[in-house]
Enzyme design. Sequence first.
Site, PDB file in Angstrom:
ATOM      1  N   CYS A 113       0.807  -1.222   0.000  1.00 26.26           N
ATOM      2  CA  CYS A 113       0.000   0.000   0.000  1.00 26.26           C
ATOM      3  C   CYS A 113       0.842   1.273   0.000  1.00 26.26           C
ATOM      4  O   CYS A 113       0.353   2.337  -0.376  1.00 26.26           O
ATOM      5  CB  CYS A 113      -0.948   0.007   1.190  1.00 26.26           C
ATOM      6  N   HIS A 249      -3.534   7.277   1.854  1.00 29.13           N
ATOM      7  CA  HIS A 249      -3.865   5.937   1.392  1.00 29.13           C
ATOM      8  C   HIS A 249      -5.272   5.610   1.869  1.00 29.13           C
ATOM      9  O   HIS A 249      -5.625   5.846   3.020  1.00 29.13           O
ATOM     10  CB  HIS A 249      -2.866   4.928   1.945  1.00 29.13           C
ATOM     11  N   ASN A 279      -9.952  -0.311  -0.638  1.00 27.96           N
ATOM     12  CA  ASN A 279      -8.498  -0.214  -0.557  1.00 27.96           C
ATOM     13  C   ASN A 279      -7.908  -0.797  -1.833  1.00 27.96           C
ATOM     14  O   ASN A 279      -7.943  -2.006  -2.045  1.00 27.96           O
ATOM     15  CB  ASN A 279      -8.016  -0.995   0.674  1.00 27.96           C
TER      16      ASN A 279
END
Length: 322
Positions: A113, A249, A279
């Site tokens: 990520c 993020h 996500n």
Amino acid sequence: MTFARIAGTGSYLPENIVTNKDLERRVDTTDQWIRERTGIEQRHIAAEDQSTVDLAEPASRRALEAAGIDASELDLIIVATTTPDKIFPSSACLLQARLGVGGCPAFDVQAVCSGFIYALATAEKFIRSGSSKKALVVGAEVFSRILNWDDRTTCVLFGDGAGAVVLEASEEAGVLSTHLHADGNYADLLQVPCGISHHYEQVKAGQAFVEMRGNEVFKVAVNTLGKIVDETLEATQMSKSDIDWLVPHQANLRIISATAKKLDMPMDQVVVTVNRHGNTSAASIPLALDVAVRDGRIKRGQVLLLEAFGGGFTWGSALIRY
């Protein structure tokens, strides 16, 4: 002195949308449970015949168009991804061929990520050193391929997509600072516990899935991102009030809110796409950035804080004057 600035942004999302209601019919979960704990309402899932590079290409072309440059002008391509098309060649090389260019360096970065921040920081250093003048930096994932769709604790969280930026050399400071960190001691809290050289039998059996100890990840993420906010501001001698936008993020709305609170920043100065995208790992920051640039919220001259936390653990930030 030579700096790197963002000349253009682009993004791409697969057409197929999976809502929380859709997941209710598949696993033992509810729309209310997912919304309350994550803020996610839906996510985009790639078609069976779509790969990571299939998503990266249109995102890249849109970034190039926004920057007003031709792909032939690129002298560096970096793709951040955890879900490459092949073991090798890299997705960056495959993307390079799709764009019809060759000769310049092209390589992948794997920091899950945090991958886009890692890739951005790397490209910025190429430009500041004079090794590159125009770089394409992409975050792209087909994360749905490494999800166990019977595991309600993970399959509800992730989605697929791609985002891209074109960085170019400039006399004006664009990327003001970048900060990268990692700590492999936390590896077992968030991982796919098998690969080519380790437990390959699970890969062959189609069992290479994300495993996550969510509560523990949440605690470390909030604490770590709070510290990197302080580190970033101290390094640039800027105050919280100097930041116009937080572009985080997009993992969990509660983590995003905690970082905004650390900055004393109202949520209307935070770019939030997790509700629509889920996500998307390395793609989430460039996706969110492109959304806010194109809808007019982010304007030239404004200061943006980009930050991410991911498996590894890895974490990082970039302070940017857009």
